[in-house]
Design an enzyme around this catalytic site. Structure first.
Site, PDB file in Angstrom:
ATOM      1  N   CYS A 159      39.596 -31.255  -5.997  1.00 43.44           N
ATOM      2  CA  CYS A 159      40.608 -31.616  -4.999  1.00 43.44           C
ATOM      3  C   CYS A 159      41.954 -30.941  -5.221  1.00 43.44           C
ATOM      4  O   CYS A 159      42.859 -31.101  -4.406  1.00 43.44           O
ATOM      5  CB  CYS A 159      40.745 -33.127  -4.951  1.00 43.44           C
ATOM      6  N   HIS A 292      49.348 -37.366  -3.939  1.00 42.13           N
ATOM      7  CA  HIS A 292      47.911 -37.144  -3.755  1.00 42.13           C
ATOM      8  C   HIS A 292      47.348 -38.378  -3.041  1.00 42.13           C
ATOM      9  O   HIS A 292      46.586 -38.252  -2.101  1.00 42.13           O
ATOM     10  CB  HIS A 292      47.238 -36.891  -5.103  1.00 42.13           C
ATOM     11  N   HIS A 327      40.892 -37.372   3.195  1.00 40.66           N
ATOM     12  CA  HIS A 327      40.984 -36.512   2.017  1.00 40.66           C
ATOM     13  C   HIS A 327      40.171 -35.251   2.303  1.00 40.66           C
ATOM     14  O   HIS A 327      38.945 -35.292   2.357  1.00 40.66           O
ATOM     15  CB  HIS A 327      40.443 -37.246   0.788  1.00 40.66           C
TER      16      HIS A 327
END
Lengths: 397, 312
Positions: A159, A292, A327
């Site tokens: 990620c 995040h 995400h």
């Protein structure tokens, strides 16, 4: 003498819209891209995701490319083209230009369709789909389409992938090894990642609630985002609009667990501290943090602990944009870098839409509404991933 | 500031003591006993590519007597294929129900670099490149930049790929593996440093990789390097019985007698240039007459890389 690195172009496609302006407009109207699964063929219809509404055929029409390509290539191409729109036609031949992309699962959307036949039939016919599987395929394809004849590469650090692509481009321009770097990342929503995260039991069936005490997990999204970076001198020479400077970047590893962050948030803390050190800024210079903030119990807790330990009682405005975009995995670092650049250029603070109840024993309070006309000079953007890969970036006016 | 290659750690389909190991038409790694490198629980969970990658990395660190690197950078063209294939197959046959998360967790490309970090408890810079034949080259460039920019002193960098039954079958069908190719795999890791260790024989002078470029342009670049460094050996990514046209053109243009082929030893795989990088080091160690070695690698006639090492 090191070059100053500036951001001169932005490109973005996400569940919020097919370009930067559409995505910002969705934020302004507080319209999240998260919804029940509609397009992806999966049994897990109970899950909420942030899907791009367009089918592959519609994306191919927008891109002017073949519908046979992977969804990842189509998304990557659309966002890249938007980012480079203001560059002159000869940019890749007259300037040392690199194309640095990032992804976690590449063309898995094609591979998983192929494997549906292949598990039963070794001679499954749609073998051409396999050509789309690897990460490099997307980058090579788009680089060729936009006429890059120099360095191309692809980063895959889960990620944090595209945050690291931004850092690499910045380092190479700073050291005068490149004039221009087109940097970013892409990931399409796939059954592979949806089921993978589902087995880890960290997906929310409803819209995710980053930084909220009631959070239970994340929503997967899909998208692509690219930024054009160049030295300040080249930007002036090409008469480019400057969104912001890239001043800080740092990559650290939490080195605790393959899929979870440590309780003391060592990796996130090192990433943020390292980026601050590189930028020469103090913690209290930061005006906004795009976190995040995935919405999992583990990530948000660790990230909040790290922020509190660094910023103490002067915590800047902050938010996670993932309850809007989902995400987007390998794309998320670049998606949020685009938001960070806009935060500086247009004075925007992006809302943490679904926030209601602060996390227990923590003081983090995200912004809930879309703000314009804010005086934002320095923005931090965090990206943490599987494998303990933690990266932070800092952008300045 | 010079960038020295202070050590090698390698698991390959051949070794000095052994013949090449060919199993079912594939050049397959000769693997060590892993019990010295992993605890039994980890060993049960991780796939072969993570084992060969992590173990080679540990060997490189040991050979350089570096306990904790300042950066860990891995290149892998296709990543953790065994776990990817396993999770994908289960996902389909189980119709998305009752799946084991372990193969998914270890399917990500960065699993190798992160396993190395976990073994070492290393919090430093950690990155993974996955771009076909540029995967190792990208990792090497990143390492070179970190040292040149004084961001790191000792960088652990390597290239690793595995061949599994699915990829062997599919790569053969789509022509990634040509009829004349032998499928291969391997892990080659190195410690690059700004200081020279006592066993060091080589420094990394130059690395460049470019896409969408004609071989003629690459030959020009190689000639420039040739004149600057008086290159006396060249390593090209072909099997000696089937030399690729680009390799033939480059060899003819540079007129270097000392030409080395290596695909017969490690086979065809995306990060085989890491094997070539190790070969260049060995050459500089064993043949003191050789001072400057050029490694050329290409993919699909359009993506080319040039790496230059010099004796030191």
């Amino acid at each position: 003498m090191q070059n100053k690195v500036v951001v001169t172009g932005l490109g973005l496609i996400s569940a919020l819209g097919n370009n930067v302006n559409e995505c910002v407009a969705a934020f302004e109207k507080h319209q999240s891209g998260v919804d029940k699964i509609k397009r992806l063929k999966t049994n897990h219809v109970e899950l909420s995701v942030a899907e791009i509404k367009s089918t592959n055929a519609e994306l191919a029409a927008i891109a002017g490319l073949s519908v046979e390509l992977s969804r990842s290539i189509l998304l990557s191409y659309i966002a890249t083209k938007e980012a480079i729109a203001t560059l002159p036609a000869n940019f890749s031949t007259d300037f040392r230009t690199a194309y640095i992309s990032a992804t976690t699962v590449g063309g898995m959307d094609k591979t998983e369709v192929f494997f549906e036949n292949y598990v039963d039939d070794n001679n499954a016919s749609n073998i051409e789909f396999i050509r789309h599987h690897d990460c490099g395929k997307i980058t090579d394809f788009v680089a060729k389409e936009i006429g890059i004849k120099g360095m191309v590469t692809t980063i895959s650090t889960a990620c944090s992938s595209s945050a690291n692509a931004i850092a690499l481009g910045t380092r190479m321009i700073k050291q005068n090894l490149l004039d221009i770097a087109i940097v970013g990342g892409v990931d399409a929503l796939t059954k592979f990642t949806l089921n993978g995260f589902n087995t880890l039991q960290i997906l929310d069936t409803e819209q995710c609630r980053p930084l909220d005490e009631s959070r239970v997990g994340l929503n997967l999204g899909e998208g692509a985002a690219y930024l054009v970076l160049m030295s300040e001198n080249v930007a002036k020479q090409l008469n480019q609009e400057i969104f912001c400077n890239v001043v800080g970047y740092h990559n650290a590893n939490d080195s605790f667990h393959q899929t979870a962050l440590s309780d003391d948030a060592k990796g996130p803390t090192l990433a943020m501290q390292g980026a601050l050190k590189k930028s020469g800024l103090q913690a209290n210079d930061i005006d906004y943090i795009n976190m995040h903030g995935t919405g999992t119990r583990n990530n948000d807790n660790a990230e909040a602990i790290a922020i509190q330990s660094i910023f103490k009682d002067k915590i800047p405005k902050l938010s996670s944009t993932k309850s809007f975009t989902g995400h987007t995995l390998g794309a998320s670092g670049a998606v949020e870098a685009v938001f960070s650049a806009l935060a500086i250029k247009q004075g925007i603070v992006f809302p943490n839409y679904s926030f209601e109840q602060p996390m227990e024993n923590l003081t983090i309070l995200p912004e809930k509404i879309f703000l314009r006309h804010q005086d934002i000079n320095h923005v931090m953007s965090n990206s943490f991933g599987f494998g303990g890969n933690c990266s932070s970036l800092i952008f300045s006016k | 500031m010079a960038v020295y290659i202070n050590s090698i750690g390698q698991i390959a389909p051949n070794s000095l003591a052994n013949e090449e190991q060919i199993i079912a038409g594939k050049l397959t790694c000769i693997e060590p006993d892993y019990s010295a490198f992993f605890d039994s629980r980890t060993l049960r969970r991780i796939s072969r590519i993570i084992k060969i990658g992590t173990t080679s990395a540990m060997m490189a660190l040991k050979n350089a007597t570096v306990e904790m690197p300042d950066a860990i950078i891995v290149g892998t063209g296709f990543g953790c294929q065994e776990d990817t294939s396993l999770f994908l197959r289960k996902l389909i046959t189980n119709k998305e129900e009752t799946l084991n998360p372990t193969p998914f967790i270890f399917s990500t490309h960065n699993s190798i670099a992160s396993q190395i970090a976990l073994q070492l408890k290393c919090h430093a810079y950690n990155s993974t490149y996955s771009h076909r034949n540029f995967s190792f080259e990208s990792a090497l460039l990143d390492a070179y930049l970190l040292i040149k920019d004084d961001d790191a002193q000792h960088v652990l960098v390597g290239g690793v790929d595995e061949i599994i039954d699915d990829s062997f079958d599919l790569f053969t069908r789509i022509g990634y593996l040509k009829p004349t190719d032998i499928a291969g795999e391997g892990a080659s890791f190195f410690v690059l440093s700004d200081v020279k260790s006592k066993d060091c024989v080589a420094e990394l002078k130059s690395i460049e990789f470019v896409a969408n470029t004609e071989i003629a342009t690459i030959i020009d670049k190689a000639k420039t390097l040739y004149h600057e460094y008086s290159i006396d050996a060249i390593i090209v990514g072909s099997h000696p019985d089937h030399v690729h046209q680009n390799d033939q053109d480059l060899i003819a243009a540079l007129k270097i007698e000392n030409t080395i082929f290596y695909k017969q030893l490690c086979g065809e795989y995306a990060t085989s240039s890491a094997y070539a990088f190790a070969t260049a080091n060995t050459l500089l160690k064993e043949n003191k007459a050789v001072k400057n070695v050029l490694i050329y690698n290409q993919y699909a006639n359009s993506n080319h890389s040039l790496i230059l090492l010099s004796a030191c």
